[in-house]
Design an enzyme around this catalytic site. Structure first.
Site, PDB file in Angstrom:
ATOM      1  N   ASN A 128       0.842  -1.207   0.000  1.00 14.64           N
ATOM      2  CA  ASN A 128       0.000   0.000   0.000  1.00 14.64           C
ATOM      3  C   ASN A 128       0.873   1.251   0.000  1.00 14.64           C
ATOM      4  O   ASN A 128       0.698   2.167  -0.808  1.00 14.64           O
ATOM      5  CB  ASN A 128      -0.878   0.037   1.258  1.00 14.64           C
TER       6      ASN A 128
ATOM      7  N   VAL B  62      -3.156   4.755  11.798  1.00 11.88           N
ATOM      8  CA  VAL B  62      -3.549   3.712  10.850  1.00 11.88           C
ATOM      9  C   VAL B  62      -3.160   4.167   9.450  1.00 11.88           C
ATOM     10  O   VAL B  62      -2.993   5.358   9.197  1.00 11.88           O
ATOM     11  CB  VAL B  62      -5.056   3.399  10.928  1.00 11.88           C
ATOM     12  N   GLU B  63      -3.031   3.169   8.563  1.00 14.09           N
ATOM     13  CA  GLU B  63      -2.485   3.425   7.232  1.00 14.09           C
ATOM     14  C   GLU B  63      -3.152   4.553   6.462  1.00 14.09           C
ATOM     15  O   GLU B  63      -2.515   5.283   5.720  1.00 14.09           O
ATOM     16  CB  GLU B  63      -2.650   2.173   6.376  1.00 14.09           C
ATOM     17  N   GLU B  64      -4.478   4.661   6.599  1.00 13.16           N
ATOM     18  CA  GLU B  64      -5.181   5.649   5.783  1.00 13.16           C
ATOM     19  C   GLU B  64      -5.049   7.052   6.356  1.00 13.16           C
ATOM     20  O   GLU B  64      -5.656   7.982   5.833  1.00 13.16           O
ATOM     21  CB  GLU B  64      -6.635   5.241   5.577  1.00 13.16           C
TER      22      GLU B  64
END
Lengths: 323, 286
Positions: A128, B62-64
């Site tokens: 990602n 978190v990733e987002e």
């Protein structure tokens, strides 16, 4: 610079000067009205063989109505950047639209597994973060950027990354090629007719993606006045000159949520999951995509006002998004 | 409350392997550190359990791109990126931004799940069986695990205590542990120095890594677990600490919070192997 190791994965060759020339020749500089239908936007800006990137996924603020339009128009041979995705990759693969996927993370159920086994789908490994970072490199107009991960793994071997000796420190560092997608799809909360777009909430990489993609389609829950944009410039995520088309799409992330506006439709995902397991995705696509002329018709005939009201009701938080 | 945590028999607790692992991890979360947690699911549940019960100030990203949120419980069934999951963060940023926070050394711990792990803490989340070009079963890919396991100072990895999880050779190394275990192996491929896997946590056991050889070492056992039982569920033999720590069993309060507030309906946590233990001793009951 000494290259110590190279991944063997295919990658879209970075071409910063080619991108600049494209911008010079094709991108609109004027404040013009860019609002068109999803049908027109996909027909004009998505071509067979294009590299397509999108922000978020079919669970949260993804450009789901544009996915369905791409499937409806039977686009073929697309190459997807699957960073932080979910069942959207399976949906587009089931629609016959995809031949290659750059993998960060995707839901990998029966549709993906079958397509890989039958050789219809080629996967290339990244992560990602690596895909978001390649978009960052693209957004800076450079051919690559160094980074501190991927090295040493099989992911590196199956990617297009390179391990090099850093000319400044003499230490080793990984390089990844900048990504300049043909198409970016971004679903947003608000946008004016010129393409000034507002994303509320955490965003993965909407701005980087809009900056480095040749053709940018924004779908928006709401079209707001340009004056409103100028009253609160700090809320603009993507300025207008990056944007080619603005599509008005209330409930554009259906069946996913748009935080601050509506929650997700869990039943719909179960229907897609069941279709995958039972090898009935063609029936699913016929019902939700091909038999419907547009997103609006699907909302009216397949989803219904009652379900939409429930989805609105299930979102209890506006703070931070609209307040 | 969806279901009572107390089992049928008086004084017993029933829970799944995933719930046990979540509790084990929650017990080692430190409030004064920063965590980078992969997506939604069990790793995030573990952090939230600790945050909810005893470490309310613990910060995580978190990733987002949500930074240090204070989620609203109960969380929605689809918690990924949801407004309730990101509620009252200190900042809503982007993936490149939080990955940079890790690259700069601000993230003390990465918290991840693995499909397969080897003795040096390298792990797989890409495919199982067959070859890369012809996998028997393809999985989602590394997601954010590669950048998290590379760039956080210490990585916590959860998996199940099964022979097919602790393998001699990974089908695919998605994300790095100590690579081949030789000194400087991570630095030689460009990873930040002084980083690497720190703990591997299963329902039955906890493992660390030897400072010199980088081999996995068994350091703790759940009350119901035995050394022989754990070793039987590993393809490779780990080092074994001189003194094995006896880990705590999940408490009724913890299980209630997981079931009622963190994963209401048991969407993720009710699937798996169930076990019943004596609530007082943590030993297997029945």
């Amino acid at each position: 610079m000494t290259v110590i190791a190279s991944g063997k994965g295919e990658f879209l060759p970075p071409d910063p000067d080619g991108f600049r020339a494209y911008v010079r020749d094709h991108k609109e500089r004027r404040l013009v009205n860019k609002v068109i239908t999803a049908q027109e936007a996909v027909s004009r800006y998505v071509s067979d063989g294009d590299y397509v990137a999108y922000d978020q996924n079919i669970a949260v603020r993804g450009p789901a109505s544009l996915f369905r339009e791409i499937i409806r128009q039977r686009k073929r041979d697309l190459w997807l950047a699957a960073k932080f995705t979910w069942t959207d990759v399976s949906l587009l693969v089931a629609g016959g639209c995809v031949s290659r996927v750059d993998v960060g993370w995707m839901e990998s159920g029966p549709v993906i597994n079958r397509a890989v086994k039958e050789g219809r789908l080629k996967l290339i490994e990244w992560s990602n973060g690596a895909l978001a970072y390649r978009l960052l490199a693209g957004s800076l107009g450079v051919p690559y950027l160094p980074m501190r991960y991927l090295g040493g793994t099989d992911t590196f071997e199956q990617s297009g990354a390179k391990l090099t000796e850093d000319p400044y420190t003499g230490r080793r560092v990984c390089l990844v090629p900048a990504l300049y997608p043909d198409v970016a799809l971004v679903h947003v909360h608000q946008c004016d007719v010129h393409g000034n777009a507002r994303v509320f909430g955490a965003g993965v990489s909407p701005l980087e993606m809009a900056m480095c993609s040749k053709k940018v389609i924004i779908s928006t829950e709401e079209i707001i006045e340009p004056e409103e944009i100028r009253r609160q410039p700090q809320r603009t995520t993507i300025p207008y000159y990056f944007v080619d088309a603005v599509v008005h799409a209330p409930f554009g992330s259906y069946p996913g949520s748009t935080p601050g506006l509506y929650g997700a439709d869990l039943e719909h995902w179960l229907e897609f999951a069941a279709a995958q397991v039972q090898n009935k995705t063609d029936e699913y696509l016929e019902k939700w995509v091909h038999s419907m002329a547009s997103h609006e018709e699907m909302l009216e005939k397949r989803v219904g006002e009652q379900k939409l009201a429930m989805m609105r009701q299930s979102e209890t938080v506006r703070e931070g998004y609209y307040e | 409350m969806s279901e009572p945590a107390v089992g049928k028999a008086e004084g017993t607790l029933s829970f799944t392997d995933i719930e046990a692992t979540i509790c084990h991890i929650a017990h080692i979360i430190e409030e004064d550190k920063l965590y980078f947690v992969q997506m939604a699911g069990a790793p995030l549940f573990a952090l939230l359990l600790a945050k909810r019960l005893r470490a309310p100030g613990v910060g995580y990203v978190v990733e987002e791109g949500a930074v240090a949120p204070n989620p609203i419980f109960p969380l929605p069934r689809m918690m990924l990126g949801a407004s309730r999951s990101h509620y009252r963060a200190v900042a809503w940023t982007s993936m490149n931004m939080v990955d940079a926070h890790a690259a700069l050394g601000f993230m003390d711990y990465g918290l991840l799940a693995a499909l397969q792990i080897d003795q040096f803490g390298n792990f797989n989340s890409t495919f199982i069986g067959g070859t890369y070009d012809h996998p028997e079963r393809r999985f989602g890919g590394p997601g954010g695990a590669n950048e998290i396991a590379s760039q956080c100072w210490r990585t916590l990895i959860m998996t199940k205590q099964q022979k097919r999880k602790f393998v001699h050779k990974l089908d695919f190394m998605s994300s790095p542990g100590y690579l081949d275990g030789t000194p400087g192996a991570r630095e030689r491929v460009g990873l930040p120095s002084g980083t690497g896997p720190y703990r591997v946590i299963t329902e039955d056991a906890m493992f660390g890594f030897d400072d010199e050889t980088r081999q996995m070492r068994l350091i703790g056992l759940a009350p119901w677990a035995t050394l022989e039982g754990v070793l039987a569920e590993m393809e490779f033999e780990p080092l074994i600490a001189d003194k094995l720590e006896r880990m705590k069993a999940p408490s009724e309060e913890e299980l209630n919070i997981i079931r009622a507030e963190i994963d209401p309906g048991g969407f993720s946590t009710s699937r798996g192997k169930w076990m019943t233990v004596d609530a007082a001793t943590g030993l297997r009951a029945g």
